[in-house]
Design a protein around this motif. Sequence first.
Motif, PDB file in Angstrom:
ATOM      1  N   TYR A 175       0.840  -1.203   0.000  1.00 39.20           N
ATOM      2  CA  TYR A 175       0.000   0.000   0.000  1.00 39.20           C
ATOM      3  C   TYR A 175       0.871   1.247   0.000  1.00 39.20           C
ATOM      4  CZ  TYR A 175      -4.417  -2.340   0.695  1.00 39.20           C
ATOM      5  OH  TYR A 175      -5.537  -3.104   0.510  1.00 39.20           O
ATOM      6  N   THR A 176       0.447   2.241  -0.765  1.00 38.31           N
ATOM      7  CA  THR A 176       1.150   3.526  -0.760  1.00 38.31           C
ATOM      8  C   THR A 176       0.202   4.601  -0.249  1.00 38.31           C
ATOM      9  OG1 THR A 176       2.707   2.989  -2.514  1.00 38.31           O
ATOM     10  CG2 THR A 176       2.143   5.315  -2.263  1.00 38.31           C
ATOM     11  N   ILE A 177       0.684   5.315   0.774  1.00 43.13           N
ATOM     12  CA  ILE A 177      -0.105   6.428   1.318  1.00 43.13           C
ATOM     13  C   ILE A 177       0.637   7.713   0.983  1.00 43.13           C
ATOM     14  CG2 ILE A 177      -1.059   7.470   3.417  1.00 43.13           C
ATOM     15  CD1 ILE A 177      -1.410   4.672   4.502  1.00 43.13           C
ATOM     16  N   VAL A 178      -0.040   8.629   0.300  1.00 45.81           N
ATOM     17  CA  VAL A 178       0.548   9.926  -0.017  1.00 45.81           C
ATOM     18  C   VAL A 178      -0.131  10.953   0.883  1.00 45.81           C
ATOM     19  CG1 VAL A 178       0.896  11.674  -1.813  1.00 45.81           C
ATOM     20  CG2 VAL A 178       0.901   9.247  -2.435  1.00 45.81           C
ATOM     21  N   SER A 179       0.656  11.600   1.734  1.00 40.11           N
ATOM     22  CA  SER A 179       0.041  12.654   2.545  1.00 40.11           C
ATOM     23  C   SER A 179       0.206  13.979   1.810  1.00 40.11           C
ATOM     24  CB  SER A 179       0.659  12.718   3.946  1.00 40.11           C
ATOM     25  OG  SER A 179       2.023  13.026   3.863  1.00 40.11           O
ATOM     26  N   ILE A 180      -0.863  14.757   1.839  1.00 38.41           N
ATOM     27  CA  ILE A 180      -0.848  16.089   1.231  1.00 38.41           C
ATOM     28  C   ILE A 180      -1.246  17.064   2.330  1.00 38.41           C
ATOM     29  CG2 ILE A 180      -1.894  17.602  -0.512  1.00 38.41           C
ATOM     30  CD1 ILE A 180      -2.269  15.181  -2.300  1.00 38.41           C
ATOM     31  N   PHE A 181      -0.262  17.776   2.829  1.00 45.41           N
ATOM     32  CA  PHE A 181      -0.514  18.641   3.985  1.00 45.41           C
ATOM     33  C   PHE A 181       0.486  19.792   3.955  1.00 45.41           C
ATOM     34  CE2 PHE A 181       0.274  19.610   8.586  1.00 45.41           C
ATOM     35  CZ  PHE A 181      -0.978  20.142   8.846  1.00 45.41           C
ATOM     36  N   ILE A 182      -0.018  21.006   3.830  1.00 46.07           N
ATOM     37  CA  ILE A 182       0.876  22.168   3.879  1.00 46.07           C
ATOM     38  C   ILE A 182       1.080  22.488   5.350  1.00 46.07           C
ATOM     39  CG2 ILE A 182       1.205  24.568   3.167  1.00 46.07           C
ATOM     40  CD1 ILE A 182      -0.611  23.971   0.756  1.00 46.07           C
ATOM     41  N   ASN A 183       2.263  22.153   5.819  1.00 44.97           N
ATOM     42  CA  ASN A 183       2.546  22.188   7.256  1.00 44.97           C
ATOM     43  C   ASN A 183       2.921  23.597   7.719  1.00 44.97           C
ATOM     44  OD1 ASN A 183       3.360  21.526   9.866  1.00 44.97           O
ATOM     45  ND2 ASN A 183       5.460  21.121   9.178  1.00 44.97           N
ATOM     46  N   ILE A 221      -4.791   8.590  -0.207  1.00 48.09           N
ATOM     47  CA  ILE A 221      -4.345   9.971   0.031  1.00 48.09           C
ATOM     48  C   ILE A 221      -4.817  10.385   1.412  1.00 48.09           C
ATOM     49  CG2 ILE A 221      -4.447  12.363  -0.782  1.00 48.09           C
ATOM     50  CD1 ILE A 221      -5.173  11.254  -3.546  1.00 48.09           C
ATOM     51  N   PHE A 222      -3.913  10.972   2.175  1.00 49.08           N
ATOM     52  CA  PHE A 222      -4.285  11.506   3.491  1.00 49.08           C
ATOM     53  C   PHE A 222      -4.073  13.014   3.433  1.00 49.08           C
ATOM     54  CE2 PHE A 222      -2.921  12.172   8.112  1.00 49.08           C
ATOM     55  CZ  PHE A 222      -4.240  12.294   8.552  1.00 49.08           C
ATOM     56  N   SER A 223      -5.170  13.759   3.447  1.00 46.45           N
ATOM     57  CA  SER A 223      -5.067  15.218   3.362  1.00 46.45           C
ATOM     58  C   SER A 223      -5.846  15.856   4.523  1.00 46.45           C
ATOM     59  CB  SER A 223      -5.610  15.679   2.001  1.00 46.45           C
ATOM     60  OG  SER A 223      -5.534  17.074   1.930  1.00 46.45           O
ATOM     61  N   PRO A 224      -5.235  15.886   5.695  1.00 51.50           N
ATOM     62  CA  PRO A 224      -5.946  16.353   6.888  1.00 51.50           C
ATOM     63  C   PRO A 224      -5.985  17.885   6.996  1.00 51.50           C
ATOM     64  CG  PRO A 224      -3.697  15.761   7.436  1.00 51.50           C
ATOM     65  CD  PRO A 224      -3.835  15.511   5.969  1.00 51.50           C
ATOM     66  N   ASP A 225      -6.923  18.393   7.786  1.00 53.72           N
ATOM     67  CA  ASP A 225      -6.901  19.811   8.147  1.00 53.72           C
ATOM     68  C   ASP A 225      -5.828  20.018   9.216  1.00 53.72           C
ATOM     69  OD1 ASP A 225      -8.930  20.436   6.471  1.00 53.72           O
ATOM     70  OD2 ASP A 225     -10.508  20.201   7.990  1.00 53.72           O
ATOM     71  N   ILE A 226      -5.492  21.284   9.449  1.00 55.58           N
ATOM     72  CA  ILE A 226      -4.412  21.586  10.412  1.00 55.58           C
ATOM     73  C   ILE A 226      -4.740  21.025  11.798  1.00 55.58           C
ATOM     74  CG2 ILE A 226      -3.218  23.483  11.601  1.00 55.58           C
ATOM     75  CD1 ILE A 226      -3.415  25.058   8.966  1.00 55.58           C
ATOM     76  N   ASP A 227      -5.993  21.189  12.254  1.00 59.29           N
ATOM     77  CA  ASP A 227      -6.367  20.724  13.607  1.00 59.29           C
ATOM     78  C   ASP A 227      -6.260  19.211  13.752  1.00 59.29           C
ATOM     79  OD1 ASP A 227      -6.783  23.257  14.405  1.00 59.29           O
ATOM     80  OD2 ASP A 227      -8.976  23.180  14.364  1.00 59.29           O
ATOM     81  N   GLU A 228      -6.470  18.505  12.674  1.00 61.68           N
ATOM     82  CA  GLU A 228      -6.379  17.043  12.687  1.00 61.68           C
ATOM     83  C   GLU A 228      -4.967  16.605  13.084  1.00 61.68           C
ATOM     84  OE1 GLU A 228      -9.363  15.658  12.371  1.00 61.68           O
ATOM     85  OE2 GLU A 228      -8.523  13.659  12.162  1.00 61.68           O
ATOM     86  N   ILE A 229      -3.974  17.391  12.653  1.00 58.53           N
ATOM     87  CA  ILE A 229      -2.575  17.067  12.960  1.00 58.53           C
ATOM     88  C   ILE A 229      -2.157  17.720  14.274  1.00 58.53           C
ATOM     89  CG2 ILE A 229      -0.165  17.426  12.193  1.00 58.53           C
ATOM     90  CD1 ILE A 229      -1.534  15.374  10.479  1.00 58.53           C
ATOM     91  N   ASP A 260      -4.199  19.507  16.570  1.00 60.97           N
ATOM     92  CA  ASP A 260      -5.168  19.571  17.651  1.00 60.97           C
ATOM     93  C   ASP A 260      -5.199  20.961  18.326  1.00 60.97           C
ATOM     94  OD1 ASP A 260      -7.153  18.480  19.034  1.00 60.97           O
ATOM     95  OD2 ASP A 260      -5.898  17.343  20.445  1.00 60.97           O
ATOM     96  N   LYS A 261      -5.301  21.991  17.528  1.00 59.30           N
ATOM     97  CA  LYS A 261      -5.380  23.395  17.973  1.00 59.30           C
ATOM     98  C   LYS A 261      -4.128  23.891  18.706  1.00 59.30           C
ATOM     99  CE  LYS A 261     -10.258  24.313  17.876  1.00 59.30           C
ATOM    100  NZ  LYS A 261     -10.745  23.131  17.189  1.00 59.30           N
ATOM    101  N   ASN A 262      -3.060  23.116  18.683  1.00 54.86           N
ATOM    102  CA  ASN A 262      -1.843  23.537  19.357  1.00 54.86           C
ATOM    103  C   ASN A 262      -0.679  23.513  18.354  1.00 54.86           C
ATOM    104  OD1 ASN A 262       0.289  23.990  21.025  1.00 54.86           O
ATOM    105  ND2 ASN A 262       0.212  21.968  22.019  1.00 54.86           N
ATOM    106  N   LEU A 263      -0.468  24.691  17.727  1.00 57.62           N
ATOM    107  CA  LEU A 263       0.517  24.748  16.639  1.00 57.62           C
ATOM    108  C   LEU A 263       1.944  24.845  17.170  1.00 57.62           C
ATOM    109  CD1 LEU A 263      -0.674  27.012  13.683  1.00 57.62           C
ATOM    110  CD2 LEU A 263      -0.163  24.578  13.701  1.00 57.62           C
ATOM    111  N   SER A 264       2.307  23.924  18.078  1.00 59.65           N
ATOM    112  CA  SER A 264       3.668  24.017  18.615  1.00 59.65           C
ATOM    113  C   SER A 264       4.532  22.917  18.004  1.00 59.65           C
ATOM    114  CB  SER A 264       3.646  23.900  20.134  1.00 59.65           C
ATOM    115  OG  SER A 264       3.186  22.628  20.483  1.00 59.65           O
ATOM    116  N   VAL A 265       5.849  23.166  18.048  1.00 58.60           N
ATOM    117  CA  VAL A 265       6.776  22.160  17.516  1.00 58.60           C
ATOM    118  C   VAL A 265       7.485  21.473  18.668  1.00 58.60           C
ATOM    119  CG1 VAL A 265       7.169  23.349  15.331  1.00 58.60           C
ATOM    120  CG2 VAL A 265       8.641  23.850  17.283  1.00 58.60           C
ATOM    121  N   LYS A 266       8.003  20.264  18.379  1.00 60.65           N
ATOM    122  CA  LYS A 266       8.790  19.557  19.387  1.00 60.65           C
ATOM    123  C   LYS A 266      10.247  20.004  19.261  1.00 60.65           C
ATOM    124  CE  LYS A 266       5.824  15.596  18.615  1.00 60.65           C
ATOM    125  NZ  LYS A 266       5.693  14.317  17.981  1.00 60.65           N
TER     126      LYS A 266
END
Length: 282
Positions: free
Chosen positions: A50-58, A91-99, A101-107
């Motif tokens: 299986y090939t999953i292509v994520s499309i997400f402007i991070n 194809i996995f193209s989530p909204d920003i909150d999906e990734i 969860d309303k917390n736009l912080s980085v590790k």
Amino acid sequence: MTLYKKKSDLFEKINDIKGKNLIIGLVPTMGSLHKGHLSLVERSLEENDYTIVSIFINPTQFNDKKDLDSYPKNLIDDCRYLESLSSDIIIFSPDIDEIYDKNLSVKQFDFQGLDKFMEGEYRKGHFEGVATVVSHLFKIVRPNKAYFGEKDYQQLRIIQQLVIQNNIPVNVIGCKTIREYDGLALSSRNAKLDLHSRKIASKIFEAINFCRDNYKSKDLEKIINDIDIFFKNISEIELEYFIIADSETLTPVKKITKDKQYRVFIAVRIDEVRLIDNIELN
Ligand code: AMP
């Protein structure tokens, strides 16, 4: 082609695939797909069940809001493009909150200095953003293999490091850069160039090729100086950096040592569009 927007829906599908002991390849992208992306997808299709292509402007990997806002978006065309390759692609193209969860912080990460120069120096926080989103994607998709382009060689090395340091069981695979007829590396950003800018963008490849042709016979500092003058004479192009670095550590070098690998890295701006490229020297 099946499009998933929610990770809960994708989870179910992944569980099903994993339950059958099938192999998953992941190709992370920001969309506006071109033949460069396609080469990664084709390789994944060959090597996995299986090939999953994520499309997400991070958003967290952009240090410049204007750059983020103007990043091209073409989900419908992207889906059509992938469907024409194989109807099995997920194809996995989530909204920003999906990734996020309303917390736009980085590790925070220890990239062992791989982020010190080039993109890490000129785009502060960029690689923390990249590594954060890739970590999220790895957790959601649980791929066996993940495909990244050498076009973003520093990113590829950083993801290799991320996987080793965090014991993530993913095989990170680097894929060759796909180029236009005149050597310009394919990039979603090329679409933002007008005809004239597009024509002179071939100077980027000319410059890194000049380095590859001359690094054995000429002093590296002389090459860098020649390139500086080369771009000063092209008013449309602003050179951001031109660096020869060790391919392993990504540390800039002034001299070449035999039995080590080197690459030349470049970033320029043409008419507000920022383009990067690199090639191996030996
Ligand atoms: P992007 O959508 O720009 O984040 O790119 C997604 C993936 O495609 C990254 O791993 C890139 O390195 C890769 N990629 C982008 N352009 C090319 C190219 N011209 N050739 C090969 N891979 C590429």
